[in-house]
Enzyme design. Structure first.
Site, PDB file in Angstrom:
ATOM      1  N   HIS A 143       3.381  -3.700   8.262  1.00 59.25           N
ATOM      2  CA  HIS A 143       2.450  -3.054   9.179  1.00 59.25           C
ATOM      3  C   HIS A 143       1.013  -3.255   8.702  1.00 59.25           C
ATOM      4  CE1 HIS A 143       1.435   0.539   6.714  1.00 59.25           C
ATOM      5  NE2 HIS A 143       2.703   0.541   6.349  1.00 59.25           N
ATOM      6  N   CYS A 172       6.278  -0.110   1.912  1.00 59.35           N
ATOM      7  CA  CYS A 172       6.036  -1.044   3.024  1.00 59.35           C
ATOM      8  C   CYS A 172       5.228  -2.250   2.550  1.00 59.35           C
ATOM      9  CB  CYS A 172       5.298  -0.343   4.153  1.00 59.35           C
ATOM     10  SG  CYS A 172       6.308   0.867   5.041  1.00 59.35           S
TER      11      CYS A 172
END
EC number: 2.-.-.-
Length: 245
Positions: free
Chosen positions: A210, A221
């Protein structure tokens, strides 16, 4: 016929003139300067009595190159107390300069914006072989330690490398082969109260590609810059294999 007195006067005047000349010569000799000498010239050929005005040459513009941007990126990371290996500053420098020539006064702001994830991105190795640890079955690969990622197809790079940051100690990004599970365009982490634009999830416990800052580690992430995050979001399909090594 001139009188004796006028002749005597002229002789006295001549004598006084000669004495004056001799006196001036003696004074010059005593001071070390010859009356007939010219002032000495310096190395540049300009005499002491020269009244010419020498102006400075106009300043040359500072050339902004990748080395300068790398130095600024390192300084910004140091200001934030971030480890030097946190970000691939070579790719950050490339992205800062991707839009063309940059003025010296713009370097700091452009570098900071790129580190915030707002850089333009500039994949420049399309068609090159993927890293050996990236299998031909993968559609994207992440070098967790090298802080870079690629989109690939049959072992060839189709996009990238792009700079990324990965999980901090205690929240390490899961290495190995994974599958794309879902996409959420405007997601937000409730656990960490953090925006997650262009989320492309690849683990059941919430790890995703992301958009995110490239000057800080994640909670597992893979942070990408805005354009790279959008590209991964649009190109990766549910079921595609991604490999983190």
């Amino acid at each position: 016929m001139a009188s004796r007195s006028s002749t005597t006067g002229r002789v006295r005047l001549l004598a006084l003139g000669a004495a004056a000349l001799l006196g001036a010569s003696a004074a010059g000799t005593a001071s070390g300067v010859s009356p007939s000498a010219t002032p000495p010239a310096d190395a540049a050929g300009v005499t002491e009595t020269d009244t010419r005005i020498v102006t400075d040459a106009p300043p040359q513009p500072v050339a902004v190159d990748e080395q300068m941007v790398r130095s600024v990126a390192h300084r910004v990371l140091e200001e934030q107390g971030r480890p030097a290996h946190l970000t691939d500053v070579d790719l950050v420098a490339r992205d800062v300069l991707a839009g063309g020539p940059v003025e010296a006064g713009e370097v700091d702001e452009l570098t900071r914006q790129t580190l915030l994830g707002n850089g333009p991105g500039a994949p420049d190795t399309v068609g090159e072989p993927a890293p050996s640890r990236c299998p031909p079955t993968a559609r994207a690969c992440v070098d967790v330690d090298g802080k870079r990622a690629w989109m690939v197809d049959d072992g060839e790079i189709t996009y990238g490398p792009v700079p990324v940051t990965t999980g901090m100690p205690g929240y390490e990004t899961a290495r190995g082969a994974h599958r794309i599970l879902r996409h959420v365009r405007h997601d937000h982490s409730r656990v960490f109260d953090s925006p997650m634009p262009y989320s492309t999830y690849f683990t059941v416990d919430g790890m995703a590609f992301h958009q995110g800052r490239l000057d800080e580690p994640s909670h597992g992430c893979v942070h990408l810059g805005q354009q790279a995050a959008a590209h991964f979001f649009e190109q990766l399909r549910v079921g595609d294999e991604i490999v983190a090594f």
